[in-house]
Design an enzyme around this catalytic site. Structure first.
Site, PDB file in Angstrom:
ATOM      1  N   GLU A  68      10.969  -8.164  -3.302  1.00 44.64           N
ATOM      2  CA  GLU A  68      11.065  -6.987  -2.715  1.00 44.64           C
ATOM      3  C   GLU A  68      10.670  -6.674  -1.262  1.00 44.64           C
ATOM      4  O   GLU A  68       9.506  -6.498  -0.998  1.00 44.64           O
ATOM      5  CB  GLU A  68      11.222  -5.554  -3.690  1.00 44.64           C
ATOM      6  CG  GLU A  68      11.836  -4.620  -3.877  1.00 44.64           C
ATOM      7  CD  GLU A  68      11.445  -3.554  -2.680  1.00 44.64           C
ATOM      8  OE1 GLU A  68      11.833  -3.739  -1.544  1.00 44.64           O
ATOM      9  OE2 GLU A  68      10.637  -2.745  -2.944  1.00 44.64           O
ATOM     10  N   LEU A  69      11.433  -6.993  -0.511  1.00 44.16           N
ATOM     11  CA  LEU A  69      11.144  -7.276   1.067  1.00 44.16           C
ATOM     12  C   LEU A  69      11.425  -6.084   1.983  1.00 44.16           C
ATOM     13  O   LEU A  69      11.790  -4.886   1.752  1.00 44.16           O
ATOM     14  CB  LEU A  69      11.364  -8.559   1.466  1.00 44.16           C
ATOM     15  CG  LEU A  69      11.314  -9.529   0.614  1.00 44.16           C
ATOM     16  CD1 LEU A  69      11.845 -10.812   1.084  1.00 44.16           C
ATOM     17  CD2 LEU A  69       9.621  -9.901   0.346  1.00 44.16           C
ATOM     18  N   GLU A 115      12.294  -2.429  11.382  1.00 44.98           N
ATOM     19  CA  GLU A 115      11.923  -1.473  10.559  1.00 44.98           C
ATOM     20  C   GLU A 115      10.721  -0.659  11.333  1.00 44.98           C
ATOM     21  O   GLU A 115       9.739  -1.272  11.364  1.00 44.98           O
ATOM     22  CB  GLU A 115      11.444  -1.956   9.079  1.00 44.98           C
ATOM     23  CG  GLU A 115      11.461  -0.991   8.014  1.00 44.98           C
ATOM     24  CD  GLU A 115      11.102  -1.967   6.814  1.00 44.98           C
ATOM     25  OE1 GLU A 115      10.569  -2.901   6.658  1.00 44.98           O
ATOM     26  OE2 GLU A 115      11.227  -1.374   5.530  1.00 44.98           O
ATOM     27  N   CYS A 166      10.339   1.301   2.135  1.00 44.60           N
ATOM     28  CA  CYS A 166      11.211   0.276   2.401  1.00 44.60           C
ATOM     29  C   CYS A 166      12.666   0.926   2.397  1.00 44.60           C
ATOM     30  O   CYS A 166      13.454  -0.133   2.825  1.00 44.60           O
ATOM     31  CB  CYS A 166      10.934  -0.887   1.660  1.00 44.60           C
ATOM     32  SG  CYS A 166      10.889  -0.470  -0.235  1.00 44.60           S
ATOM     33  N   GLY A 198       6.662  -6.399  -0.362  1.00 41.44           N
ATOM     34  CA  GLY A 198       5.857  -6.321   1.066  1.00 41.44           C
ATOM     35  C   GLY A 198       7.101  -6.968   1.930  1.00 41.44           C
ATOM     36  O   GLY A 198       7.998  -6.844   1.940  1.00 41.44           O
ATOM     37  N   SER A 199       6.384  -7.451   3.115  1.00 41.67           N
ATOM     38  CA  SER A 199       7.164  -7.659   4.344  1.00 41.67           C
ATOM     39  C   SER A 199       7.953  -8.859   3.863  1.00 41.67           C
ATOM     40  O   SER A 199       7.596  -9.763   3.094  1.00 41.67           O
ATOM     41  CB  SER A 199       6.219  -7.868   5.510  1.00 41.67           C
ATOM     42  OG  SER A 199       5.365  -8.896   5.347  1.00 41.67           O
ATOM     43  N   PRO A 202      -3.510  -5.896  -5.664  1.00 40.40           N
ATOM     44  CA  PRO A 202      -2.909  -4.824  -4.993  1.00 40.40           C
ATOM     45  C   PRO A 202      -3.413  -5.056  -3.565  1.00 40.40           C
ATOM     46  O   PRO A 202      -3.952  -5.936  -3.205  1.00 40.40           O
ATOM     47  CB  PRO A 202      -3.826  -3.519  -5.447  1.00 40.40           C
ATOM     48  CG  PRO A 202      -5.078  -4.197  -5.852  1.00 40.40           C
ATOM     49  CD  PRO A 202      -4.822  -5.610  -6.493  1.00 40.40           C
ATOM     50  N   ALA A 203      -2.580  -4.250  -2.653  1.00 40.43           N
ATOM     51  CA  ALA A 203      -2.964  -4.200  -1.261  1.00 40.43           C
ATOM     52  C   ALA A 203      -4.303  -3.805  -1.121  1.00 40.43           C
ATOM     53  O   ALA A 203      -4.901  -3.078  -1.588  1.00 40.43           O
ATOM     54  CB  ALA A 203      -1.769  -3.298  -0.578  1.00 40.43           C
ATOM     55  N   TRP A 248       0.721  -1.311   0.026  1.00 37.98           N
ATOM     56  CA  TRP A 248       0.063   0.093   0.000  1.00 37.98           C
ATOM     57  C   TRP A 248       0.882   1.172  -0.043  1.00 37.98           C
ATOM     58  O   TRP A 248       0.346   2.547  -0.196  1.00 37.98           O
ATOM     59  CB  TRP A 248      -0.911   0.069   1.317  1.00 37.98           C
ATOM     60  CG  TRP A 248      -0.277  -0.337   2.409  1.00 37.98           C
ATOM     61  CD1 TRP A 248      -0.093  -1.612   3.192  1.00 37.98           C
ATOM     62  CD2 TRP A 248       0.616   0.523   3.055  1.00 37.98           C
ATOM     63  NE1 TRP A 248       0.765  -1.365   4.221  1.00 37.98           N
ATOM     64  CE2 TRP A 248       1.013  -0.242   4.451  1.00 37.98           C
ATOM     65  CE3 TRP A 248       1.030   1.994   3.328  1.00 37.98           C
ATOM     66  CZ2 TRP A 248       1.866   0.340   5.389  1.00 37.98           C
ATOM     67  CZ3 TRP A 248       1.857   2.564   4.051  1.00 37.98           C
ATOM     68  CH2 TRP A 248       2.385   1.554   5.095  1.00 37.98           C
ATOM     69  N   ASN A 249       2.070   1.110   0.248  1.00 38.66           N
ATOM     70  CA  ASN A 249       3.064   2.464   0.425  1.00 38.66           C
ATOM     71  C   ASN A 249       2.920   3.158  -0.956  1.00 38.66           C
ATOM     72  O   ASN A 249       3.308   4.317  -0.837  1.00 38.66           O
ATOM     73  CB  ASN A 249       4.336   2.099   1.455  1.00 38.66           C
ATOM     74  CG  ASN A 249       5.195   1.355   0.706  1.00 38.66           C
ATOM     75  OD1 ASN A 249       4.817   0.348  -0.419  1.00 38.66           O
ATOM     76  ND2 ASN A 249       6.454   1.199   1.031  1.00 38.66           N
TER      77      ASN A 249
HETATM   78  P1  ADP Z   1       2.464  -4.650   5.109  1.00 40.69           P
HETATM   79  O1  ADP Z   1       2.575  -5.114   6.223  1.00 40.69           O
HETATM   80  O2  ADP Z   1       3.291  -3.302   4.343  1.00 40.69           O
HETATM   81  O3  ADP Z   1       0.937  -4.569   4.841  1.00 40.69           O
HETATM   82  P2  ADP Z   1       2.431  -7.230   3.668  1.00 40.69           P
HETATM   83  O4  ADP Z   1       3.672  -8.126   3.316  1.00 40.69           O
HETATM   84  O5  ADP Z   1       1.499  -7.662   4.941  1.00 40.69           O
HETATM   85  O6  ADP Z   1       2.766  -5.888   4.091  1.00 40.69           O
HETATM   86  O7  ADP Z   1       1.566  -7.079   2.509  1.00 40.69           O
HETATM   87  C1  ADP Z   1       2.009  -6.725   1.137  1.00 40.69           C
HETATM   88  C2  ADP Z   1       1.090  -7.307   0.338  1.00 40.69           C
HETATM   89  O8  ADP Z   1       0.903  -8.898   0.467  1.00 40.69           O
HETATM   90  C3  ADP Z   1      -0.517  -6.875   0.645  1.00 40.69           C
HETATM   91  O9  ADP Z   1      -0.949  -6.918  -0.948  1.00 40.69           O
HETATM   92  C4  ADP Z   1      -1.160  -7.972   1.232  1.00 40.69           C
HETATM   93  O10 ADP Z   1      -2.499  -8.070   0.727  1.00 40.69           O
HETATM   94  C5  ADP Z   1      -0.229  -9.064   0.600  1.00 40.69           C
HETATM   95  N1  ADP Z   1      -0.247 -10.217   1.714  1.00 40.69           N
HETATM   96  C6  ADP Z   1      -0.365 -10.453   3.079  1.00 40.69           C
HETATM   97  N2  ADP Z   1      -0.298 -11.736   3.552  1.00 40.69           N
HETATM   98  C7  ADP Z   1      -0.493 -12.527   2.448  1.00 40.69           C
HETATM   99  C8  ADP Z   1      -0.420 -13.986   2.102  1.00 40.69           C
HETATM  100  N3  ADP Z   1      -0.410 -14.836   3.143  1.00 40.69           N
HETATM  101  N4  ADP Z   1      -0.606 -14.466   0.692  1.00 40.69           N
HETATM  102  C9  ADP Z   1      -0.617 -13.442  -0.085  1.00 40.69           C
HETATM  103  N5  ADP Z   1      -0.548 -12.240  -0.016  1.00 40.69           N
HETATM  104  C10 ADP Z   1      -0.402 -11.652   1.167  1.00 40.69           C
END
Ligand code: ADP
Length: 482
Positions: free
Chosen positions: A255-256, A386, A289, A233-234, A181-182, A156-157
């Site tokens: 990209e984590l 972070e 990030c 994402g994370s 998308p997020a 989402w960022n």
């Molecule tokens: P943040 O903490 O920044 O939201 P996330 O890694 O949780 O980071 O989210 C990044 C993306 O990954 C988002 O689109 C979220 O919906 C998706 N996401 C989170 N958990 C899962 C999962 N178990 N499987 C697939 N996508 C996921």
């Protein structure tokens, strides 16, 4: 929200060139993080709809792949132009769902568009190779071909740029793509799909699906038709997805998370260092990030740097991103706020000192005061995790080798920054930092022409630049006997 072009606010998913509801007709309401007000709703889709979208991407692949690179590039070029033409609306949508100040949102739209432009051009430069044969009758060739159907999961960022950075190279290479998308920021993604449609990108080539992240992610990772997953994402989720992709051996770009060090040496231009730290730390309210997470300042300039940084932070204006002059919007949600508070409390309890800010903003909601801590040390949570918020922790150091060791003492390896003027020191530190990207005397390193990505737990692969398209190509060796 008053869009010049109201059709850019889409409340359905985009699959195979059609706007679709969930099979169950379930929807979820998306709210503005600055004031909690509803913006609109999107479908809650799951595995079945994901499978349909993958099938559409698979069906669209042969024709898209067979187009000349120039023809694909021209369609992407049109998409790029449309994104720029509608940049005001896209920025407004983005600020409304994400919270960043409007000026930053406009900057992101330009940045996002630049990936489409760049890869529209790069499509034509997917060169192969001719290798001198190992036997008299052999001619050895290498060609590059699209990997096939690809899937993207984005955060989402950066609601626009994290999508175009993946879709640009994928489509340029001749791949088709399905994006999830997020959940916080679907509208920017859906508006991009609307513009892709208007640009003449054929049905099935670019799809956007909203809904249950786990169900959609499972299908993307397990479906054998998907040949590549690109995720931003994370690290925790990246690790899960990598494991889920292993049985079908998908190509991966990840990209984590980061934990960027920002080092200020005694001989640095302090005003420039403060300017860089402000951009690197407080942009997007600290939610990138590549944000400076640990600021290391050498003894000789520690106090001076801290004072100058505090003076700059005092000028930040916190508020709703659509209001004029705002520099710092809300955090994305209450969990994000709680994390900043946890890092702050932990550091104060272990002996750090508060120099600026230090509490949720008087505006309430998800707003937090831009904060500076001094006398921070390695025992504190901020050294390891972070923060992803507007909290700048200042560590003190004395020796160059000591700070290099501390900077590298993390599982992450995305971005690092340092300020100094001694050229031999610059070269030594730039080489010694275990990071995918290093900014020297600058706090802003992102551009479509350079390879963005990390090492260690910050991920795999690179996005942008001439290297970015390689992630969407397979190499084929042809041994020709003549
Ligand atoms: P943040 O903490 O920044 O939201 P996330 O890694 O949780 O980071 O989210 C990044 C993306 O990954 C988002 O689109 C979220 O919906 C998706 N996401 C989170 N958990 C899962 C999962 N178990 N499987 C697939 N996508 C996921």
């Amino acid at each position: 929200m008053k869009l010049t072009d109201p059709d850019l606010l889409r409340e359905q998913a985009y699959i195979d060139g059609n706007w679709c509801d969930a099979i169950s007709y379930d929807t979820v309401v998306i709210c503005n993080p600055a004031n909690g007000r509803p913006i609109g709703k999107v479908p809650v889709m799951g595995a079945a709809e994901t499978e349909m979208a993958i099938a559409a991407a698979e069906a669209a692949l042969p024709e898209w792949r067979a187009l000349s690179a120039k023809a694909r590039g021209l369609k992407l070029r049109r998409w790029f132009e449309l994104i720029l033409e509608h940049s005001d609306d896209l920025a407004l949508l983005m600020t409304t769902e994400q919270g960043k100040p409007l000026a930053e949102a406009k900057g992101e739209v330009t940045y996002a568009a630049s990936f489409i432009e760049w890869f529209a051009e790069e499509a034509k430069r997917v060169y192969g190779d001719v290798i001198p044969g190992h036997q008299d009758d052999k001619r050895l060739l290498v060609i590059k071909q699209p990997v096939g159907v690809t899937a993207a999961i984005t955060p989402w960022n950066f609601p626009a740029a994290m999508i175009t950075r993946k879709a640009g190279p994928a489509l340029a290479a001749g791949c088709t793509m399905l994006v999830k998308p997020a959940p916080q920021t679907p509208f920017t993604a859906l508006a991009l799909a609307e513009l892709a449609d208007r640009a003449g990108i054929p049905p099935g080539v670019f799809n956007v699906i909203t809904g249950d992240a786990v169900a959609i992610g499972n299908e993307m990772c397990s479906n054998p038709l998907v040949r590549k997953l690109s995720f931003t994402g994370s690290t925790a989720v990246g690790i899960k997805l990598m494991a889920q992709c292993a049985p079908s051996m998908k190509k991966l770009s990840l990209e984590l998370g980061g934990n960027a060090p920002f080092i200020v040496f005694d001989d640095a231009d302090l005003d420039a260092a403060v300017e860089g730290a402000m951009i690197s730390k407080y942009r997007n309210a600290g939610q990138t990030c590549v944000c400076a997470n640990r600021i290391y300042v050498q003894d000789g300039v520690y106090e001076a740097f801290a004072q100058k940084l505090a003076a700059a932070v005092a000028k930040l204006k916190v508020g709703e991103g659509i209001a004029p002059g705002i520099t710092t919007g809300p955090l994305i949600n209450s969990d994000a706020l709680a994390k900043v508070q946890r890092h702050l409390d932990d550091a104060l309890q272990k002996g750090a000192k508060l120099l600026a800010g230090g509490k949720p903003h008087a505006l309430g909601g998800n707003f937090f005061e831009p904060t500076i801590l001094t006398e921070v040390d390695a025992s504190m949570l901020v050294a390891r995790e972070e923060t992803f918020g507007p909290l700048a922790p200042l560590f003190r150091f004395n020796q160059v080798d000591e700070v290099i060791h501390q900077a590298n003492d993390t599982e992450f390896g995305l971005a690092a920054y340092f300020y100094g003027r001694d050229i031999s020191l610059i070269w030594k530190v730039a080489e010694a930092l275990e990071y995918g990207m290093v900014g020297v005397n600058t706090g802003l390193i992102s551009t479509e022409v350079a390879p963005f990505g990390g090492i260690k737990s910050s991920g795999l692969g690179r996005e942008g630049s001439r290297y970015g398209i390689e992630e969407y190509l397979e190499m084929k060796y042809i041994c020709l006997s003549v």
